[in-house]
Design a protein around this motif. Structure first.
Motif, PDB file in Angstrom:
ATOM      1  N   ILE A 148       2.963  -9.535  -2.945  1.00 47.55           N
ATOM      2  CA  ILE A 148       2.571  -8.362  -2.176  1.00 47.55           C
ATOM      3  C   ILE A 148       1.320  -8.686  -1.387  1.00 47.55           C
ATOM      4  CG2 ILE A 148       1.076  -7.294  -3.917  1.00 47.55           C
ATOM      5  CD1 ILE A 148       2.602  -4.633  -3.300  1.00 47.55           C
ATOM      6  N   ARG A 149       1.160  -7.996  -0.258  1.00 44.13           N
ATOM      7  CA  ARG A 149      -0.007  -8.251   0.582  1.00 44.13           C
ATOM      8  C   ARG A 149      -0.554  -6.917   1.076  1.00 44.13           C
ATOM      9  NH1 ARG A 149       0.351 -11.072   6.513  1.00 44.13           N
ATOM     10  NH2 ARG A 149       0.236  -9.150   7.685  1.00 44.13           N
ATOM     11  N   GLN A 150      -1.873  -6.883   1.257  1.00 48.41           N
ATOM     12  CA  GLN A 150      -2.569  -5.667   1.694  1.00 48.41           C
ATOM     13  C   GLN A 150      -3.526  -6.018   2.832  1.00 48.41           C
ATOM     14  OE1 GLN A 150      -2.604  -2.319   0.096  1.00 48.41           O
ATOM     15  NE2 GLN A 150      -3.799  -1.756   1.887  1.00 48.41           N
ATOM     16  N   GLU A 151      -3.491  -5.241   3.902  1.00 50.77           N
ATOM     17  CA  GLU A 151      -4.470  -5.429   4.974  1.00 50.77           C
ATOM     18  C   GLU A 151      -5.647  -4.504   4.726  1.00 50.77           C
ATOM     19  OE1 GLU A 151      -0.958  -5.608   8.175  1.00 50.77           O
ATOM     20  OE2 GLU A 151      -2.943  -6.031   8.998  1.00 50.77           O
ATOM     21  N   ALA A 152      -6.853  -5.017   4.870  1.00 52.45           N
ATOM     22  CA  ALA A 152      -8.055  -4.268   4.479  1.00 52.45           C
ATOM     23  C   ALA A 152      -8.240  -2.976   5.255  1.00 52.45           C
ATOM     24  CB  ALA A 152      -9.289  -5.152   4.638  1.00 52.45           C
ATOM     25  N   TYR A 153      -7.811  -2.948   6.511  1.00 51.96           N
ATOM     26  CA  TYR A 153      -8.040  -1.749   7.321  1.00 51.96           C
ATOM     27  C   TYR A 153      -7.009  -0.658   7.044  1.00 51.96           C
ATOM     28  CZ  TYR A 153      -4.308  -3.232  10.528  1.00 51.96           C
ATOM     29  OH  TYR A 153      -3.117  -3.599  11.061  1.00 51.96           O
ATOM     30  N   LYS A 154      -5.993  -0.978   6.261  1.00 52.32           N
ATOM     31  CA  LYS A 154      -4.978   0.027   5.918  1.00 52.32           C
ATOM     32  C   LYS A 154      -5.373   0.717   4.608  1.00 52.32           C
ATOM     33  CE  LYS A 154      -0.913  -1.845   8.229  1.00 52.32           C
ATOM     34  NZ  LYS A 154       0.474  -2.333   8.081  1.00 52.32           N
ATOM     35  N   GLN A 155      -5.520   2.011   4.636  1.00 54.54           N
ATOM     36  CA  GLN A 155      -5.919   2.747   3.438  1.00 54.54           C
ATOM     37  C   GLN A 155      -4.764   2.902   2.460  1.00 54.54           C
ATOM     38  OE1 GLN A 155      -7.743   6.388   4.785  1.00 54.54           O
ATOM     39  NE2 GLN A 155      -9.742   5.417   4.898  1.00 54.54           N
ATOM     40  N   GLN A 156      -3.540   2.918   2.986  1.00 59.09           N
ATOM     41  CA  GLN A 156      -2.386   3.119   2.114  1.00 59.09           C
ATOM     42  C   GLN A 156      -2.145   1.875   1.283  1.00 59.09           C
ATOM     43  OE1 GLN A 156       1.138   4.244   4.210  1.00 59.09           O
ATOM     44  NE2 GLN A 156       2.231   4.812   2.349  1.00 59.09           N
ATOM     45  N   ASN A 157      -1.940   2.095  -0.024  1.00 54.77           N
ATOM     46  CA  ASN A 157      -1.678   0.974  -0.920  1.00 54.77           C
ATOM     47  C   ASN A 157      -0.283   0.408  -0.668  1.00 54.77           C
ATOM     48  OD1 ASN A 157      -4.137   1.059  -2.349  1.00 54.77           O
ATOM     49  ND2 ASN A 157      -3.393   2.762  -3.583  1.00 54.77           N
ATOM     50  N   ALA A 158      -0.197  -0.932  -0.659  1.00 58.31           N
ATOM     51  CA  ALA A 158       1.089  -1.596  -0.439  1.00 58.31           C
ATOM     52  C   ALA A 158       1.990  -1.459  -1.665  1.00 58.31           C
ATOM     53  CB  ALA A 158       0.856  -3.071  -0.127  1.00 58.31           C
ATOM     54  N   THR A 159       3.286  -1.399  -1.414  1.00 59.51           N
ATOM     55  CA  THR A 159       4.294  -1.314  -2.475  1.00 59.51           C
ATOM     56  C   THR A 159       5.470  -2.197  -2.109  1.00 59.51           C
ATOM     57  OG1 THR A 159       3.675   0.966  -2.981  1.00 59.51           O
ATOM     58  CG2 THR A 159       5.837   0.245  -3.718  1.00 59.51           C
ATOM     59  N   GLU A 160       5.966  -2.931  -3.099  1.00 56.92           N
ATOM     60  CA  GLU A 160       7.172  -3.750  -2.935  1.00 56.92           C
ATOM     61  C   GLU A 160       8.013  -3.567  -4.195  1.00 56.92           C
ATOM     62  OE1 GLU A 160       8.490  -5.677  -0.606  1.00 56.92           O
ATOM     63  OE2 GLU A 160       6.848  -5.530   0.848  1.00 56.92           O
ATOM     64  N   ASN A 161       8.974  -2.660  -4.118  1.00 55.68           N
ATOM     65  CA  ASN A 161       9.872  -2.409  -5.246  1.00 55.68           C
ATOM     66  C   ASN A 161       9.060  -2.037  -6.491  1.00 55.68           C
ATOM     67  OD1 ASN A 161      12.216  -3.034  -3.661  1.00 55.68           O
ATOM     68  ND2 ASN A 161      11.661  -5.195  -3.886  1.00 55.68           N
ATOM     69  N   ARG A 162       9.109  -2.842  -7.545  1.00 54.86           N
ATOM     70  CA  ARG A 162       8.412  -2.515  -8.792  1.00 54.86           C
ATOM     71  C   ARG A 162       6.930  -2.886  -8.764  1.00 54.86           C
ATOM     72  NH1 ARG A 162       9.511  -5.507 -12.615  1.00 54.86           N
ATOM     73  NH2 ARG A 162      10.608  -7.182 -11.523  1.00 54.86           N
ATOM     74  N   PHE A 163       6.485  -3.494  -7.687  1.00 57.03           N
ATOM     75  CA  PHE A 163       5.107  -3.969  -7.589  1.00 57.03           C
ATOM     76  C   PHE A 163       4.315  -3.069  -6.635  1.00 57.03           C
ATOM     77  CE2 PHE A 163       5.731  -8.005  -9.751  1.00 57.03           C
ATOM     78  CZ  PHE A 163       7.094  -8.225  -9.612  1.00 57.03           C
ATOM     79  N   SER A 164       3.142  -2.669  -7.061  1.00 56.56           N
ATOM     80  CA  SER A 164       2.271  -1.867  -6.204  1.00 56.56           C
ATOM     81  C   SER A 164       0.830  -2.274  -6.476  1.00 56.56           C
ATOM     82  CB  SER A 164       2.471  -0.375  -6.460  1.00 56.56           C
ATOM     83  OG  SER A 164       2.147  -0.058  -7.802  1.00 56.56           O
ATOM     84  N   VAL A 165      -0.026  -1.956  -5.522  1.00 59.84           N
ATOM     85  CA  VAL A 165      -1.444  -2.299  -5.682  1.00 59.84           C
ATOM     86  C   VAL A 165      -2.285  -1.036  -5.638  1.00 59.84           C
ATOM     87  CG1 VAL A 165      -1.167  -4.597  -4.688  1.00 59.84           C
ATOM     88  CG2 VAL A 165      -1.832  -2.677  -3.207  1.00 59.84           C
ATOM     89  N   ASN A 166      -3.460  -1.143  -6.236  1.00 60.69           N
ATOM     90  CA  ASN A 166      -4.505  -0.130  -6.117  1.00 60.69           C
ATOM     91  C   ASN A 166      -5.676  -0.791  -5.425  1.00 60.69           C
ATOM     92  OD1 ASN A 166      -6.287   1.942  -6.295  1.00 60.69           O
ATOM     93  ND2 ASN A 166      -6.380   2.005  -8.526  1.00 60.69           N
ATOM     94  N   PHE A 167      -5.818  -0.529  -4.133  1.00 54.96           N
ATOM     95  CA  PHE A 167      -6.830  -1.165  -3.305  1.00 54.96           C
ATOM     96  C   PHE A 167      -8.005  -0.210  -3.141  1.00 54.96           C
ATOM     97  CE2 PHE A 167      -9.059  -3.518  -0.367  1.00 54.96           C
ATOM     98  CZ  PHE A 167      -9.030  -3.054   0.936  1.00 54.96           C
ATOM     99  N   GLN A 168      -9.151  -0.603  -3.663  1.00 51.72           N
ATOM    100  CA  GLN A 168     -10.379   0.184  -3.557  1.00 51.72           C
ATOM    101  C   GLN A 168     -11.386  -0.649  -2.755  1.00 51.72           C
ATOM    102  OE1 GLN A 168     -10.726   3.293  -4.922  1.00 51.72           O
ATOM    103  NE2 GLN A 168      -8.629   3.207  -5.703  1.00 51.72           N
ATOM    104  N   LYS A 169     -11.425  -0.406  -1.441  1.00 46.36           N
ATOM    105  CA  LYS A 169     -12.214  -1.272  -0.568  1.00 46.36           C
ATOM    106  C   LYS A 169     -13.705  -1.208  -0.882  1.00 46.36           C
ATOM    107  CE  LYS A 169     -12.658  -2.700   4.262  1.00 46.36           C
ATOM    108  NZ  LYS A 169     -12.251  -2.433   5.668  1.00 46.36           N
ATOM    109  N   ALA A 170     -14.221  -0.012  -1.108  1.00 42.24           N
ATOM    110  CA  ALA A 170     -15.657   0.114  -1.372  1.00 42.24           C
ATOM    111  C   ALA A 170     -16.040  -0.610  -2.658  1.00 42.24           C
ATOM    112  CB  ALA A 170     -16.041   1.582  -1.456  1.00 42.24           C
ATOM    113  N   ALA A 171     -15.182  -0.543  -3.630  1.00 45.02           N
ATOM    114  CA  ALA A 171     -15.444  -1.206  -4.912  1.00 45.02           C
ATOM    115  C   ALA A 171     -15.023  -2.672  -4.893  1.00 45.02           C
ATOM    116  CB  ALA A 171     -14.725  -0.472  -6.036  1.00 45.02           C
TER     117      ALA A 171
END
Lengths: 115, 113
Positions: free
Chosen positions: A49-72
């Motif tokens: 899975i991949r996440q772009e920093a400027y995107k606030q929405q968390n990425a999801t790929e089927n059973r895999f998801s992320v919790n992206f907290q940029k400030a932290a």
């Protein structure tokens, strides 16, 4: 310098359960990518899975998801409905946009899935 | 379209010998990255090349290591006078251009005896 820290050398989960792998990173950049890679015993590095920093929405790929907290500067991976085939080393990685775009990896988390 | 091909998969060298690791990128990919993975560690960037040019070699040891990506043929990572500490898995990744995802090969495991 950019660094990636994975504080859990090993994790285990029961088949069909959910597990969360932790990752924190340090950077002064504002535009970057974050990744989770899976490395099974075959050694092949597989992008999960991949996440772009400027995107606030968390990425999801089927059973895999992320919790992206940029400030932290936190980027955790959640695996739902774990399967035996999910057992592997998982590496968190960072890449700044522009320049050579090299990946900076954490040390990895070994995930065991118990039947 | 075949993936990134690395050979050999396993390489054993005696101390002092030379090791040559090959990487054939995916078709149409002109950007190649080399990474090294020591035991129990994540991958560490070594060098980034485009056809015939070294773009970033900030991760390469100053001595004994060199890399090339000629106009024709695979990219080569060369380690001269190998030592035990060079034992590791060496991965190659390729991408069609800057900014796009890089795909990894299966790596070459180098063992120095």
């Amino acid at each position: 310098a950019q660094t990636v820290t994975q504080s859990q050398p090993e994790m285990s989960v029961q088949e069909a359960e959910t597990v969360t792998l932790s990752c924190t990173y340090d950077t002064s950049e504002s535009d970057y990518y974050l990744f989770w890679y899976k490395q099974p015993p075959s050694r092949q590095m597989i992008l999960v899975i991949r996440q772009e920093a400027y995107k606030q929405q968390n990425a999801t790929e089927n059973r895999f998801s992320v919790n992206f907290q940029k400030a932290a500067k936190s980027f955790s991976l959640k695996i739902s409905d774990s399967q035996l085939g999910d057992a592997a080393m998982y590496f968190c990685a960072y890449r700044v946009k522009g320049g050579s775009e090299k990946l900076v990896f954490g040390k990895g988390t070994k995930l065991t899935v118990n039947p | 379209n075949a993936g990134v091909m690395q050979n050999p998969r396993h390489l054993v060298r005696r101390r002092g010998q030379e090791a040559r690791l090959r990487c054939s990128p995916m078709k149409g990919h002109s950007h190649v990255y080399w990474y090294r993975q020591l035991p129990e560690e994540g991958l560490k960037f070594m060098v980034y090349l485009q056809k015939e040019n070294i773009i970033d070699e900030s991760g390469m040891p100053k001595e004994r290591f060199s890399a090339e990506f000629p106009k024709e043929g695979p990219s080569i990572l060369r380690i001269q006078q190998v030592v035990r500490g060079d034992s590791a898995a060496y991965f190659c990744a390729s991408s069609p251009r800057q900014g796009l995802e890089a795909f990894f090969g299966q790596g070459t495991r180098l063992t120095v005896v």
